[in-house]
Design a protein around this motif. Structure first.
Motif, PDB file in Angstrom:
ATOM      1  N   ARG A   1       0.821  -1.177   0.000  1.00 47.79           N
ATOM      2  CA  ARG A   1       0.000   0.000   0.000  1.00 47.79           C
ATOM      3  C   ARG A   1       0.871   1.249   0.000  1.00 47.79           C
ATOM      4  N   GLU A   2       1.839   1.295   0.907  1.00 52.55           N
ATOM      5  CA  GLU A   2       2.727   2.438   0.961  1.00 52.55           C
ATOM      6  C   GLU A   2       3.587   2.521  -0.303  1.00 52.55           C
ATOM      7  N   GLU A   3       3.991   1.354  -0.783  1.00 48.76           N
ATOM      8  CA  GLU A   3       4.826   1.304  -1.978  1.00 48.76           C
ATOM      9  C   GLU A   3       4.078   1.783  -3.203  1.00 48.76           C
ATOM     10  N   HIS A   4       2.758   1.591  -3.199  1.00 47.58           N
ATOM     11  CA  HIS A   4       1.959   1.976  -4.363  1.00 47.58           C
ATOM     12  C   HIS A   4       1.892   3.489  -4.503  1.00 47.58           C
ATOM     13  N   GLY A   5       1.967   4.194  -3.371  1.00 50.34           N
ATOM     14  CA  GLY A   5       2.101   5.641  -3.391  1.00 50.34           C
ATOM     15  C   GLY A   5       0.876   6.415  -3.829  1.00 50.34           C
ATOM     16  N   GLY A   6      -0.301   5.966  -3.525  1.00 50.08           N
ATOM     17  CA  GLY A   6      -1.493   6.714  -3.874  1.00 50.08           C
ATOM     18  C   GLY A   6      -2.237   7.140  -2.633  1.00 50.08           C
ATOM     19  N   VAL A   7      -3.274   7.917  -2.851  1.00 46.21           N
ATOM     20  CA  VAL A   7      -4.102   8.362  -1.750  1.00 46.21           C
ATOM     21  C   VAL A   7      -5.545   7.970  -2.046  1.00 46.21           C
ATOM     22  N   ALA A   8      -6.166   7.316  -1.078  1.00 44.10           N
ATOM     23  CA  ALA A   8      -7.562   6.918  -1.248  1.00 44.10           C
ATOM     24  C   ALA A   8      -8.460   8.120  -1.003  1.00 44.10           C
ATOM     25  N   ARG A   9      -9.514   8.210  -1.795  1.00 44.52           N
ATOM     26  CA  ARG A   9     -10.515   9.251  -1.572  1.00 44.52           C
ATOM     27  C   ARG A   9     -11.517   8.759  -0.551  1.00 44.52           C
ATOM     28  N   PRO A  10     -12.133   9.670   0.207  1.00 49.42           N
ATOM     29  CA  PRO A  10     -13.145   9.235   1.174  1.00 49.42           C
ATOM     30  C   PRO A  10     -14.415   8.785   0.467  1.00 49.42           C
ATOM     31  N   HIS A  11     -15.104   7.820   1.055  1.00 53.57           N
ATOM     32  CA  HIS A  11     -16.405   7.403   0.544  1.00 53.57           C
ATOM     33  C   HIS A  11     -17.405   8.485   0.898  1.00 53.57           C
ATOM     34  N   GLN A  12     -18.424   8.666   0.054  1.00 49.43           N
ATOM     35  CA  GLN A  12     -19.442   9.661   0.334  1.00 49.43           C
ATOM     36  C   GLN A  12     -20.814   9.016   0.309  1.00 49.43           C
ATOM     37  N   HIS A  13     -21.705   9.501   1.187  1.00 51.40           N
ATOM     38  CA  HIS A  13     -23.084   9.013   1.228  1.00 51.40           C
ATOM     39  C   HIS A  13     -23.889   9.685   0.127  1.00 51.40           C
ATOM     40  N   HIS A  14     -24.823   8.920  -0.428  1.00 51.25           N
ATOM     41  CA  HIS A  14     -25.722   9.457  -1.445  1.00 51.25           C
ATOM     42  C   HIS A  14     -27.135   9.001  -1.148  1.00 51.25           C
ATOM     43  N   ASP A  15     -28.082   9.512  -1.868  1.00 51.58           N
ATOM     44  CA  ASP A  15     -29.506   9.306  -1.592  1.00 51.58           C
ATOM     45  C   ASP A  15     -30.103   8.089  -2.286  1.00 51.58           C
ATOM     46  N   GLY A  16     -29.400   6.992  -2.353  1.00 48.48           N
ATOM     47  CA  GLY A  16     -29.928   5.805  -3.023  1.00 48.48           C
ATOM     48  C   GLY A  16     -29.355   5.647  -4.415  1.00 48.48           C
ATOM     49  N   SER A  17     -28.695   6.674  -4.903  1.00 47.59           N
ATOM     50  CA  SER A  17     -28.018   6.572  -6.179  1.00 47.59           C
ATOM     51  C   SER A  17     -26.556   6.253  -5.889  1.00 47.59           C
ATOM     52  N   SER A  80     -14.765   1.181  -3.658  1.00 42.93           N
ATOM     53  CA  SER A  80     -13.823   0.079  -3.447  1.00 42.93           C
ATOM     54  C   SER A  80     -13.368   0.137  -1.996  1.00 42.93           C
ATOM     55  N   PHE A  81     -13.364  -1.028  -1.368  1.00 45.62           N
ATOM     56  CA  PHE A  81     -13.049  -1.137   0.052  1.00 45.62           C
ATOM     57  C   PHE A  81     -11.805  -1.994   0.221  1.00 45.62           C
ATOM     58  N   ASP A  82     -10.853  -1.507   1.001  1.00 45.72           N
ATOM     59  CA  ASP A  82      -9.616  -2.262   1.198  1.00 45.72           C
ATOM     60  C   ASP A  82      -9.793  -3.335   2.268  1.00 45.72           C
ATOM     61  N   GLU A  83      -8.713  -4.033   2.569  1.00 49.54           N
ATOM     62  CA  GLU A  83      -8.755  -5.158   3.512  1.00 49.54           C
ATOM     63  C   GLU A  83      -9.035  -4.725   4.947  1.00 49.54           C
ATOM     64  N   ASP A  84      -8.913  -3.440   5.234  1.00 45.88           N
ATOM     65  CA  ASP A  84      -9.191  -2.944   6.583  1.00 45.88           C
ATOM     66  C   ASP A  84     -10.624  -2.448   6.757  1.00 45.88           C
ATOM     67  N   SER A  85     -11.401  -2.440   5.702  1.00 50.02           N
ATOM     68  CA  SER A  85     -12.793  -1.982   5.772  1.00 50.02           C
ATOM     69  C   SER A  85     -13.640  -2.993   6.534  1.00 50.02           C
TER      70      SER A  85
END
Length: 121
Positions: A1-17, A80-85
């Motif tokens: 994960r650290e080696e991949h060097g990216g940043v995950a975006r936060p998940h956001q709630h939506h209204d059923g969509s 997308s959810f990682d192994e810690d989700s």
């Protein structure tokens, strides 16, 4: 994960969509962690998940048949959810909005299709 060097975006709630749009289909993935047997064998963790992307790392050999390298293929998902989700997090962003949508009194339907190896998380 650290080696991949990216940043995950936060998940956001939506209204059923999904993704904030009126999509008919929402595609989500959850990566399972390496199991104890895989860790003992020191197997390569072949997937990195940084929401909304999952990257598959494939060990390859160059044409010379000696030199090894990693090939990376990335795929983008609505969630997308990682192994810690946790299961609760997956539910909050995938099924819960559908429950609200279906129970909203408008006579609508929704389907959740879950696929995965038994016991994989």
């Amino acid at each position: 994960r650290e080696e991949h060097g990216g940043v995950a975006r936060p998940h956001q709630h939506h209204d059923g969509s999904c993704g904030g749009k009126n999509d008919n289909i929402c595609v989500c993935i959850r990566k399972r962690p390496l199991n104890e047997k895989e860790r003992k064998k020191k197997e390569h963790d072949a997937v990195t998940v940084l929401h909304p992307t999952a990257t598959v790392h494939s060990a390859k050999l160059r044409v010379d048949g000696i030199t090894k390298y990693l090939d990376h293929n990335s795929f983008r998902f609505d969630h997308s959810f990682d192994e810690d989700s946790t299961t609760e997090q997956v539910y909050q962003y995938t099924a819960k909005p559908l429950v609200r949508y279906v129970c909203g009194g408008k006579g609508v339907r929704a389907t959740v299709f879950a696929y995965g190896q038994t016991g994989s998380g």
